[in-house]
Design an enzyme around this catalytic site. Structure first.
Site, PDB file in Angstrom:
ATOM      1  N   ALA A   1       2.200   4.783  10.381  1.00 37.57           N
ATOM      2  CA  ALA A   1       2.587   6.157  10.674  1.00 37.57           C
ATOM      3  C   ALA A   1       1.494   6.888  11.436  1.00 37.57           C
ATOM      4  O   ALA A   1       1.771   7.804  12.212  1.00 37.57           O
ATOM      5  CB  ALA A   1       2.901   6.893   9.387  1.00 37.57           C
TER       6      ALA A   1
ATOM      7  N   VAL B   1      -3.369  -0.376  15.467  1.00 38.65           N
ATOM      8  CA  VAL B   1      -4.643  -1.096  15.512  1.00 38.65           C
ATOM      9  C   VAL B   1      -4.506  -2.252  16.491  1.00 38.65           C
ATOM     10  O   VAL B   1      -3.561  -3.042  16.389  1.00 38.65           O
ATOM     11  CB  VAL B   1      -5.030  -1.613  14.114  1.00 38.65           C
ATOM     12  CG1 VAL B   1      -6.339  -2.405  14.205  1.00 38.65           C
ATOM     13  CG2 VAL B   1      -5.194  -0.457  13.162  1.00 38.65           C
TER      14      VAL B   1
ATOM     15  N   ASP C   1     -11.903   1.958  -4.386  1.00 36.73           N
ATOM     16  CA  ASP C   1     -10.781   1.089  -4.031  1.00 36.73           C
ATOM     17  C   ASP C   1     -11.246  -0.341  -3.825  1.00 36.73           C
ATOM     18  O   ASP C   1     -10.839  -1.008  -2.882  1.00 36.73           O
ATOM     19  CB  ASP C   1     -10.094   1.626  -2.776  1.00 36.73           C
ATOM     20  CG  ASP C   1      -8.713   0.999  -2.591  1.00 36.73           C
ATOM     21  OD1 ASP C   1      -8.139   1.157  -1.511  1.00 36.73           O
ATOM     22  OD2 ASP C   1      -8.232   0.337  -3.525  1.00 36.73           O
TER      23      ASP C   1
END
EC number: 2.7.10.1
Length: 1256
Positions: free
Chosen positions: A731, A735, A846
Site C-alpha cells: 500500500a 521495493v 519486533d
C-alpha cells in the site's frame, strides 16, 4: 391426601389447527394413576375440561371411569400435546375416533406416549359370575384416525377384553426418528376377538367395524417420504406435515410437525422483529406471531405472558418482571436495573420441593402482596413433623397473609385451624391466576375443613382452572358466590359436594345480609357482600352515607361513602365537603389558610427545607394573615398574636462584633505583608544564584550526558539509481532490486530501493524518514544499515541487498542441510546484534526469525526497524499506545501493559532461537492470539525442540521468565552461545549431521536474482562505503569492482519500516572457498570482536579482496572475547570439525593490524537522538500503519506477482481487507484508511496477531 405442585397450562381459547377457525384448546391433567380428589365429581371434571375441545395442551388422562359413563364429550379431540393415558376404567369404548396425533411433549413413566392399563371388570376372572353376563372393560381402542406419535412408545397391559391392539401396525404410527419408541403390550384376553373387516388392507385395524381399518401413511411411502397419502411417488406430503395430508403443499397437512401458522405448517413462527437491509433498522413485523405450543398466534391467550422473543410463557425468564397493561394483557419486560425482590411460593425457586406451608417457611410471606407460586395447607402444616424438627404452625402465624392480593399458582387447603370459622386471613386476596394447577386441573381446592363460611370477600378472579369445594360438612355460602363472574373462560366451573345443605344453613340464619346485592356474599354480615345494594363504607355495606348527620361527615362518590377532611366544619343543612382534601370543605372547623382548612395558623413553619419560615396569625374571621415581622432565627419573643416581637440590638453585641472584625482585618494585613516579604527574598536569592552561575561557567552544560549522534546520512540523486526488478509492493509503494552508480565513479553497487507511491500523505513521508534516522545511526556487522536516501517527490530509501532472504525462509528451505554449527553461530550473531542495540538504547520490539536477513550462510543481520524505538537518556522502558504487534513473540508485560524494554526483546530472542531450532516452526501454532496471555500466565511455554539439549532449552526458558529482571542480558546470551558454538554437537543434536552436505550455498530467491544480466561487475555496498584498499595488496585496483563477484544472489525480506536489504555472494563460477574463509562481511559467527584479529593459517591463503570485509569494524560492539580466544570461537578438541571454525591444531601466526582507519565506534551509553524536525506519534510511536492508504504494511514479505518483473510500477489487484501475515492492528476501527488507488500484492491476514490498543 398427597399433594404435588404440577405446573400446567390454563384453559384457553385460540386458533390453532390447520384450516379450522375457532378451534378450542383446553388443558390436560397430571394425575397419572392417583385416585381422583373427588370421585363424585371426577366425571364432571373431565366433562368441563374436554367438552368441545379439539387440542389438549397437556396430557389426556382418562382414569377410574364407571361402565355407564357417557364420554361423548371426547369425540372432538384431534390432537394431544403430552401423553394419553387410559387406565382403570370399566367403560367398553372411548370415543376418540378423531384423534390424529399424539406429540409426546410429556411421557408417561418417561417412555410412553400411549398407555392403556388395567381397563377390566373386577369380576372378569370370577368363575361364579352369572351366566350370560357381559364382562365390563375396554373392548376396542377405535383410534381409527391416529396416524402419528411423534415421541414416545406404546404400553398396553392388563386389558382382558381388549382386542385388535396386535392388529395395528405400530411401526407406521410411530415417527421414524422417534428415539423413544418401545412397543410393550400383551395379548392375554378372556374372549375371542373377531377378525378385521375384509376391507382392511393387510389385516390392520383398530376395531371390528370397516370404519376402523388402519390408515397407513408411513410404511407405504416411497423412499424419502416421511408421510404420504398413497403409494405413488406423487403422493408424498410436505416435510412439515405430520399424521398425513391431503396434498403436497404445506397447507394440506392433517397436522403440523412443528408450528401451525394460520393453517400453514411452518418450521418457525414469523419473527416479531425483522431487519430492513435498506435502512439498516429493526422494524416491527406486521406478520409476526407469538409461539404458543405448536401454534402461531397473534396475541398470547389470557393468563399467559408474552416475551420479547415472541413466545407465550407462564413464568418470565431471569432478569424480567411481569407487567400488566391497561387493557389487561400481561407481558414480561426486561428490568432496567436489578429486578425488585419477589415472594416465591410452593413450586418455585427455593420452595420448589416444599409440599406445604409450615412454620419453617411461613415467615417468608410476611408483607407479600403477590406470591409467584402456590399455597398449600396440609395436616402436616398444623401437626408439625417431629422427625424433621418442624414445629406445628400456630393459627396466629396465618396473619402474614392479610396483605396478600394475588397468587399466580393455586390455593389448596385440606387442613385449617378449628378456631377459625372462615378464611378471613385471605380477606384481601383479589386474584388466583392458576398458572400452576393442582393435579393439573384445580386452581382453588377446599376439602375436609371445619369452616362455616369462605370469607374471601375481595376475591374477584380465578384466571384458570376449576374450583373444587367438597366434604366441608359445616360450610355454608358456597352457592351464594357468583362463580361465573370469577371465571375467565368457558371451561372453568365449580365442583362441590359433601358440604352443608342450604336448608340447614338457612335454619340457623347463615344467609347473606339484606344489604348484599342479588344475595351474593362470602359469608354472614354486611362485610361479606360481593356487591352492596345501597352504599359501601370501607368494607361494609350501609343503607346511607353520613352526608347530613353523623360523624365523621361523608360525601358520596358512586356507591362509596368517603369521609371528609377532619378540619371541615360539619354542616346541618348542606353537604360538609365535596372531597376528602382540606381545600374541599364548605366551611373550616378552625382556621383557613389560603384555601385550605388548618388546625392553627403557621407559626415559624417551613413549608420546605429550602424556604424561610412563615409566621402568620388569625384575624377576627379566622383567616390566617402574615405577621408584620418575619423572623428567620432566634425567634423567642412573641407578641400576643403569636407573631415575632421586634428585636432590638444590644450594645454588647455591637461591641463584640466590632472588636472581632478589627482583629480579623489586622491578622489578614500581617499575613499578606509576611508573604510579600518572603516572595521578594526568594526572587533576590534566585537572581544572585543565576548571576554567580553565569560568571563561573566556562564550558557548555550537557545535562543529559548523551554523546552527539554523528551518524551520517547520504543524500543520493535519482540519476545515480537504476531500478532493475520489482521485489515487492504494498500500500505504501514498491521495493525494487537496483544498482547504485555514484556520480564520477566507475562502480556498481547492488541495492534495494524502497519507493513511496505517488500522492503519499505527509505523515507517511515523516514515518519513513523516522525509520531512515534509526537505520542510519546503527553501526554493527549484525545490524542492517541504511546506504542513503533519495529525496524525490516520492521518497526513496536505499539499503543493502541481501542475497539469501530472511532467516526464517532460509532454515525452512535448507532444514535438511543445516548443521548445529550453523544454528549456534546464528544465535551468537543475533545476540551480538541485539546487545549492540541495547548499548545504543534502541528497543527493537519486533525481533523474529523473519526479521533477520541472511547476507551469507555464515553471516546474518538484524533488520526491520519499523517498530523500533530509541530511548532517551533518562528512559529505561517504552510504553506503546497501540499499532501492529506480534503477540506470539512478545513478552507478557508487553502484551498486557504495552511495556517494551531490552528485557522484553530478550523474550522475543528466545522465541527466535526456538524458531531456528525447530527449522521455522510457528510458535503456538493453532492457538488464537487472544488466548496467549492467559496461556503464558498459567505457566505454559513453547516445548523443547527435538534437536535441543537441555542446556539450550534452559536458556530459552530463562528468556521467558515472567519477571523481566530474571531474564538474562544480551551480553550473557552472547557468552553462553559462544561457549556452545565451540562444541556445537554437544548442545545441538542433529541426526546424520556428519553424513549430510555442507552448509547450503544456494537458495530459491538467490537463483531468482541471477536472472538479471545487469547484476554483473558489482561492488559490495560495505566495501564501497568502508574501503580497505592496500591492506593485503598495494594495488588499489583490487578494491574496484573488476574483481568483485560476477554473479549475485538476492532475496527479498520483510523489513519493519519498509527496509529491504540484500547482499552478494560469489557465483558457482568462482572456485570454492575454504570452510574457514568468511563470506562477505563479518563472516561466520566464529569471528568474534574485531574480525581482523587472529588470522589462522587458512586465512593467509585467501585473496585480499576476500578478507577486506573482515577489517571493517575495529571492535565488536557487544562483548569482547577474552584474550585466550584469539578472536575465534573454535570447537573443542574432542568435538568434530564443523564448517566455519578453525582446526584445533591450527594456531594463529600473528595478529593482523588493519592499515586503514576503522569506522568510528559509538561508546557505551551513547544514544541515538531523535531529530527535532521529526515528530513521532504518541510516546514516540509512529503507529498509523494505514497512513499510506492501503492495508499492506510491509510489502517486503510479499512475493512479486508473475509477470511484473518488467514493469517498473506493477499494479496487481489489491484488496484493502488484507494485511501483513504476521501482524493485526485493531486501530483500524478508530481511523479508517484514506482512499487509495494503489494496488499491491494481497496477503492473508493472520488473526493470531492483535493490536495493543484493545485489552487482550
Amino acid at each position: 391426601m398427597e399433594l404435588a405442585a404440577w405446573c400446567r397450562w390454563g384453559f384457553l381459547l385460540a386458533l390453532l389447527s390447520p384450516g379450522a377457525a375457532g378451534t378450542q384448546v383446553c388443558t390436560g391433567t397430571d394425575m397419572k394413576l392417583r385416585l381422583p380428589a373427588s370421585p363424585e365429581t371426577h366425571l364432571d371434571m373431565l366433562r368441563h375440561l374436554y367438552q368441545g375441545c379439539q387440542v389438549v395442551q397437556g396430557n389426556l388422562e382418562l382414569t377410574y371411569l364407571p361402565a355407564n359413563a357417557s364420554l361423548s364429550f371426547l369425540q372432538d379431540i384431534q390432537e394431544v400435546q403430552g401423553y394419553m393415558l387410559i387406565a382403570h376404567n370399566r367403560v367398553k369404548h372411548v370415543p376418540l375416533q378423531r384423534l390424529r396425533i399424539v406429540r409426546g411433549t410429556q411421557l408417561f413413566e418417561d417412555k410412553y406416549a400411549l398407555a392403556v392399563l388395567d381397563n377390566r371388570d373386577p369380576l372378569d376372572n370370577v368363575t361364579t359370575a352369572a351366566p350370560g353376563r357381559t364382562p365390563e372393560g375396554l373392548r376396542e381402542l377405535q383410534l381409527r384416525s391416529l396416524t402419528e406419535i411423534l415421541k414416545g412408545g406404546v404400553l398396553i397391559r392388563g386389558n382382558p377384553q381388549l382386542c385388535y391392539q396386535d392388529m395395528v401396525l405400530w411401526k407406521d404410527v410411530l415417527r421414524k426418528n422417534n428415539q423413544l419408541a418401545p412397543v410393550d403390550m400383551d395379548t392375554n384376553r378372556s374372549r375371542a376377538c373377531p377378525p378385521c373387516a375384509p376391507t382392511c388392507k393387510d389385516n390392520h385395524c383398530w376395531g371390528e367395524s370397516p370404519e376402523d381399518c388402519q390408515i397407513l401413511t408411513g410404511t407405504i411411502c416411497t423412499s424419502g417420504c416421511a408421510r404420504c397419502k398413497g403409494r405413488l411417488p406423487t403422493d408424498c406430503c410436505h416435510e412439515q406435515c405430520a399424521a398425513g395430508c391431503t396434498g403436497p403443499k404445506h397447507s394440506d397437512c392433517l397436522a403440523c410437525l412443528h408450528f401451525n401458522h394460520s393453517g400453514i405448517c411452518e418450521l418457525h413462527c414469523p419473527a416479531l422483529i425483522t431487519y430492513n437491509t435498506d435502512t439498516f433498522e429493526s422494524m416491527l413485523n406486521p406478520e409476526g406471531r407469538y409461539t404458543f405450543g405448536a401454534s402461531c398466534v397473534t396475541t398470547c391467550p389470557y393468563n399467559y405472558l408474552s416475551t420479547e422473543v415472541g413466545s407465550c410463557t407462564l413464568v418470565c425468564p431471569p432478569n424480567n418482571q411481569e407487567v400488566t397493561a391497561e387493557d389487561g394483557t400481561q407481558r414480561c419486560e426486561k428490568c432496567s436495573k436489578p429486578c425488585a425482590g419477589v415472594c416465591y411460593g410452593l413450586g418455585m425457586e427455593h420452595l420448589r420441593g416444599a409440599r406445604a406451608i409450615t412454620s419453617d417457611n411461613i415467615q417468608e410471606f410476611a408483607g407479600c402482596k403477590k406470591i409467584f407460586g402456590s399455597l398449600a395447607f396440609l395436616p402436616e402444616s398444623f401437626d408439625g413433623n417431629p422427625s424433621s424438627g418442624v414445629a406445628p404452625l400456630k393459627p396466629e402465624h396465618l396473619q402474614v397473609f392479610e396483605t396478600l392480593e394475588e397468587i399466580t399458582g393455586y390455593l389448596y387447603i385440606s387442613a385449617w385451624p378449628e378456631s377459625f370459622q372462615d378464611l378471613s386471613v385471605f380477606q384481601n386476596l383479589r386474584v388466583i391466576r392458576g398458572r400452576i394447577l393442582h393435579d393439573g386441573a384445580y386452581s382453588l381446592t377446599l376439602q375436609g375443613l371445619g369452616i362455616h363460611s369462605l370469607g374471601l370477600r375481595s376475591l374477584r378472579e380465578l384466571g384458570s382452572g376449576l374450583a373444587l369445594i367438597h366434604r366441608n360438612t359445616h360450610l355454608c355460602f358456597v352457592n351464594t358466590v357468583p362463580w361465573d363472574q370469577l371465571f375467565r373462560n368457558p371451561h372453568q366451573a365449580l365442583l362441590h359436594s359433601g358440604n352443608r345443605p342450604e336448608e340447614a344453613c338457612g335454619l340457623e340464619g347463615l344467609v347473606c345480609n339484606s344489604l348484599c346485592a342479588r344475595g351474593h356474599c362470602w359469608g354472614p354480615g354486611p362485610t361479606q357482600c360481593v356487591n352492596c345494594s345501597q352504599f359501601l363504607r370501607g368494607q361494609e355495606c350501609v343503607e346511607e352515607c353520613r352526608v347530613w348527620k353523623g360523624l365523621p361527615r361523608e360525601y358520596v362518590r358512586g356507591k362509596h361513602c368517603l369521609p371528609c377532611h377532619p378540619e371541615c366544619q360539619p354542616q346541618n343543612s348542606s353537604e360538609t365537603c365535596y372531597g376528602s382534601e382540606a381545600d374541599q370543605c364548605e366551611a373550616c372547623a378552625h382556621y383557613k389558610d389560603s384555601s385550605s382548612c388548618v388546625a392553627r395558623c403557621p407559626s415559624g413553619v417551613k413549608p420546605d427545607l429550602s424556604y424561610m419560615p412563615i409566621w402568620k396569625y388569625p384575624d377576627e374571621e379566622g383567616i390566617c394573615q402574615p405577621c408584620p415581622i418575619n423572623c428567620t432565627h432566634s425567634c423567642v419573643d412573641l407578641d400576643e398574636r403569636g407573631c415575632p416581637a421586634e428585636q432590638r440590638a444590644s450594645p454588647v453585641t455591637f461591641i463584640i462584633a466590632t472588636v472581632v472584625g478589627v482583629l480579623l482585618f489586622l491578622i489578614i494585613v500581617v499575613v499578606i505583608g509576611i508573604l510579600i516579604k518572603r516572595r521578594r527574598q526568594k526572587i533576590r536569592k534566585y537572581t544572585m544564584r543565576r548571576l554567580l552561575q553565569e560568571t563561573e561557567l566556562v564550558e557548555p552544560l550537557t545535562p543529559s550526558g548523551a554523546v552527539p549522534n554523528q551518524a551520517q546520512m547520504r543524500i543520493l540523486k535519482e540519476t545515480e539509481l537504476r531500478k532493475l526488478k520489482v521485489l515487492g509492493s504494498g500500500a505504501f509503494g514498491t521495493v525494487y532490486k537496483g544498482i547504485w552508480i555514484p556520480d564520477g565513479e566507475n562502480v556498481k553497487i547492488p541495492v534495494a530501493i524502497k519507493v513511496l507511491r505517488e500522492n503519499t500523505s505527509p505523515k507517511a513521508n515523516k514515518e519513513i524518514l523516522d525509520e531512515a534516522y534509526v537505520m542510519a545511526g546503527v553501526g554493527s556487522p549484525y545490524v542492517s544499515r541504511l546506504l542513503g536516501i533519495c529525496l524525490t517527490s516520492t521518497v526513496q530509501l536505499v539499503t543493502q541487498l541481501m542475497p539469501y532472504g530472511c532467516l526464517l525462509d532460509h532454515v525452512r528451505e535448507h532444514r535438511g542441510r543445516l548443521g548445529s554449527q550453523d544454528l549456534l553461530n546464528w544465535c551468537v550473531q543475533i545476540a551480538k546484534g541485539m546487545s549492540y542495540l541495547e548499548e545504543v538504547r534502541l528497543v527493537h520490539r519486533d525481533l523474529a526469525a523473519r526479521n533477520v536477513l541472511v547476507k551469507s550462510p555464515n553471516h546474518v543481520k538484524i533488520t526491520d526497524f519499523g517498530l523500533a524505538r530509541l530511548l532517551d537518556i533518562d528512559e529505561t522502558e517504552y510504553h506503546a499506545d497501540g499499532g501492529k504487534v506480534p503477540i506470539k513473540w512478545m513478552a507478557l508485560e508487553s502484551i498486557l501493559r504495552r511495556r517494551f524494554t531490552h528485557q522484553s526483546d530478550v523474550w522475543s530472542y528466545g522465541v527466535t532461537v526456538w524458531e531456528l531450532m525447530t527449522f521455522g516452526a510457528k510458535p503456538y501454532d493453532g492457538i488464537p492470539a487472544r488466548e496467549i496471555p492467559d496461556l503464558l500466565e498459567k505457566g505454559e511455554r513453547l516445548p523443547q525442540p527435538p534437536i535441543c539439549t537441555i542446556d539450550v532449552y534452559m536458556i530459552m526458558v530463562k528468556c521467558w521468565m515472567i519477571d523481566s529482571e530474571c531474564r538474562p542480558r544480551f551480553r550473557e546470551l552472547v557468552s553462553e552461545f559462544s561457549r556452545m558454538a565451540r562444541d556445537p554437537q554437544r548442545f545441538v543434536v542433529i541426526q546424520n549431521e556428519d553424513l549430510g552436505p555442507s552448509s547450503p550455498m544456494d537458495s530459491t530467491f538467490y537463483r531468482s536474482l541471477l536472472e538479471d544480466d545487469d547484476m554483473g561487475e558489482l561492488v559490495d555496498a560495505e566495501e564501497y562505503l568502508v574501503p580497505q584498499q592496500g591492506f593485503f595488496s598495494p594495488d588499489p585496483a583490487l578494491g574496484t569492482g573488476s574483481t568483485a563477484h560476477r554473479r549475485h544472489r538476492s532475496s527479498s525480506a520483510r523489513s519493519g519500516g519498509g527496509e529491504l536489504t540484500l547482499g552478494l555472494e560469489p557465483s558457482e563460477e568462482e572456485p570454492p572457498r575454504s570452510p574457514l574463509a568468511p563470506s562477505e562481511g563479518a563472516g561466520s559467527d566464529v569471528f568474534d570482536g574485531d574480525l581482523a584479529v587472529g588470522v589462522t593459517k587458512g586465512l593467509q591463503s585467501l585473496s585480499p579482496h576476500d578478507l577486506s570485509p573482515l577489517q571493517r569494524y575495529s571492535e565488536d560492539p557487544t562483548l569482547p572475547l577474552p584474550p585466550e580466544t584469539d578472536g575465534y570461537v573454535a570447537p573443542l578438541a574432542c568435538s568434530p570439525q564443523p564448517e566455519y571454525v578453525n582446526q584445533p591444531e591450527v594456531r594463529p601466526q600473528s595478529p593482523l593490524t588493519p592499515e586503514g582507519p576503522p569506522p568510528p565506534i559509538r561508546p557505551a551509553g551513547a544514544t541515538l537522538e531523535r531529530p527535532k524536525t521529526l515528530s513521532p506519534g504518541k510516546n514516540g510511536v509512529v503507529k498509523d500503519v494505514f497512513a499510506f492508504g492501503g492495508a499492506v504494511e510491509n510489502p517486503e514479505y510479499l512475493a512479486p506477482r508473475a509477470g511484473t518483473a518488467s514493469q517498473p510500477h506493477p499494479s496487481p489487484a489489491f484488496s484493502p481487507a488484507f494485511d501483513n501475515l504476521y501482524y493485526w492492528d485493531q486501530n483500524s476501527s478508530e481511523q479508517g484508511p484514506p482512499p487509495s488507488t494503489f494496488e499491491g500484492t494481497p496477503t492473508a491476514e493472520n488473526p493470531e496477531y492483535l493490536g495493543l490498543d484493545v485489552p487482550v
